[in-house]
Design an enzyme around this catalytic site. Structure first.
Site, short mmCIF file in Angstrom:
data_model
loop_
_atom_site.label_atom_id
_atom_site.label_comp_id
_atom_site.label_asym_id
_atom_site.label_seq_id
_atom_site.Cartn_x
_atom_site.Cartn_y
_atom_site.Cartn_z
N SER A 86 -9.14 11.85 -8.70
CA SER A 86 -10.04 11.40 -9.75
C SER A 86 -11.26 12.30 -9.77
O SER A 86 -12.03 12.33 -8.81
CB SER A 86 -10.45 9.95 -9.52
N LYS A 122 3.45 -2.50 3.52
CA LYS A 122 4.08 -3.33 4.53
C LYS A 122 5.61 -3.19 4.56
O LYS A 122 6.24 -3.41 5.58
CB LYS A 122 3.73 -4.81 4.32
N SER A 168 2.34 -15.46 4.64
CA SER A 168 2.57 -15.71 3.22
C SER A 168 2.16 -14.51 2.38
O SER A 168 2.40 -14.46 1.19
CB SER A 168 1.77 -16.93 2.77
N GLY A 224 -6.62 -4.24 9.48
CA GLY A 224 -6.43 -5.67 9.68
C GLY A 224 -6.11 -5.84 11.16
O GLY A 224 -6.97 -5.80 12.03
N GLY A 225 -4.81 -5.96 11.48
CA GLY A 225 -4.39 -5.97 12.88
C GLY A 225 -4.27 -4.58 13.47
O GLY A 225 -4.10 -4.42 14.68
C1 LIG Z 1 -1.65 -5.81 5.98
C2 LIG Z 1 -2.54 -5.08 5.06
C3 LIG Z 1 -3.61 -4.29 5.54
C4 LIG Z 1 -3.95 -4.19 7.01
O1 LIG Z 1 -2.92 -3.59 7.74
P1 LIG Z 1 -2.86 -3.78 9.34
O2 LIG Z 1 -1.62 -3.05 9.74
O3 LIG Z 1 -2.79 -5.24 9.62
O4 LIG Z 1 -4.10 -3.17 9.88
C5 LIG Z 1 -4.36 -3.59 4.61
N1 LIG Z 1 -4.11 -3.66 3.29
C6 LIG Z 1 -3.12 -4.42 2.80
C7 LIG Z 1 -2.91 -4.44 1.32
C8 LIG Z 1 -2.28 -5.14 3.66
O5 LIG Z 1 -1.30 -5.89 3.16
#
Ligand SMILES: *Cc1c(COP(=O)(O)O)cnc(C)c1O
Length: 315
Positions: free
Chosen positions: A26, A51, A75, A176-177
């Site tokens: 962009s 994922k 979920s 996240g994790g």
């Molecule tokens: C799960 C998820 C994350 C985080 O990924 P982790 O492997 O848990 O660190 C970030 N963005 C989206 C859209 C997700 O679904």
């Protein structure tokens, strides 16, 4: 530990299921942010998030090992990904969701022919149920991030970035994790350690930030950030050592910054991303990554957002 070699194998394993997603650029956002901005478009991935990469790698192995059921305790995007790939491979999936899971997420799981089981309100309630169901039915639990095959699958995002772009200075990744970032770290740092990798968390879900500061896995109370994919309360036992070993920095973004970034991407780039993706754009937008005129890749991790939420987010 996960290796570059494991990521290469994962790439081969999942090639017939996933999209090699494009990297968008962009000029407008580049001008606004003062860097050359690139966006790895995992919101255009099958099932709407990265994922599916880890889930496919793990579920294929489970099928090979003779599993007759897979279960997951999510979920969100992980649950959808597991339901989708199980259906593709012709094996049943039971997704354990909270009693109050929203209907649009349940519909997505049903659309992929996953069975839904409601149980409790926290992951501490759901995980034992997913484990028990797996045990009763010669099944396998597919974890969302803390597993070498999941991490190797997510690492294929980093592998593709290396292939698609010659000169990368910085890659910005949501945490996240930590499955996504530990995979990307392994893929990129083993090949081009000069590339900086910066993780991003909401300032209310800063468990990895705090864990890095204290040098050990540190838990936070449950949070309500709008970035629902990043609400984990602590990094994983497999992911954290990888993050600790390789990461250059973790930065925090505030809720209004996440919303502003999501709106900007929608308006200027015409791309619908979810809040968990928007954190990387927010980090670049609000000068948290402290580089200028560099080639910066923001990972847009997913695009699954309840359309009714958009109106409340746009200023
Ligand atoms: C799960 C998820 C994350 C985080 O990924 P982790 O492997 O848990 O660190 C970030 N963005 C989206 C859209 C997700 O679904």
């Amino acid at each position: 530990m996960v290796t570059f070699e494991a990521i290469k194998i994962a790439r081969h394993t999942i090639a017939d299921t996933i999209n090699s997603t494009p990297i968008l650029r962009s000029t407008q956002l580049s001008k606004l942010f003062g860097n050359h901005m690139f966006f790895k478009a995992e919101h255009l991935q099958q099932t709407g998030s990265f994922k599916i990469r880890g889930a496919t790698n793990k579920v294929k192995q489970a099928v090979k090992d003779g599993a007759s059921l897979v279960t997951a305790a999510s979920s969100g995007n992980h649950g959808q990904a597991v339901a989708y790939i199980a259906n593709q491979l012709g094996i049943p999936a039971t997704i354990v969701v909270p009693e109050d899971a929203n209907q649009s997420k349940l519909n997505a799981i049903k659309a992929y022919h996953g069975s839904i089981e409601k149980c409790g309100y926290t992951s501490a309630d759901r995980l034992p149920r997913a484990e028990a169901l797996a045990k009763e039915n010669q099944g396998v639990v597919i974890p969302p991030y803390d597993d070498p095959l999941i991490i190797a699958g997510q690492g294929t995002v980093g592998f593709e970035i290396l292939e698609q772009l010659e000169d990368v200075d910085v890659v910005v990744v949501p945490i996240g994790g930590g499955g996504l970032i530990s995979g990307i770290l392994t893929a990129i740092k083993e090949k081009k350690p000069s590339i900086k990798i910066i993780g991003v968390e909401p300032d209310t879900a800063q468990d990895t930030f705090l864990s890095l500061q204290s040098g050990q896995i540190t838990s936070i109370p449950p949070t309500r950030t709008i970035a629902d994919g990043l609400r984990t309360t602590h990094p994983g036992h497999v992911t954290f050592p990888i993050v600790q070993h390789y990461i250059d920095d973790v930065v925090l973004v505030r809720e209004p910054e996440i919303k502003a970034a999501l709106s900007l991407v929608l308006e200027r780039m015409k791309q619908l991303i979810e809040p968990s993706s928007a954190v990387t754009v927010a980090a670049a937008m609000f000068n948290k990554i402290s580089v200028h005129n560099k080639n910066v890749v923001c990972v847009l991790s997913g695009g699954n957002v309840d359309i009714r939420l958009i109106e409340t987010m746009i200023q």
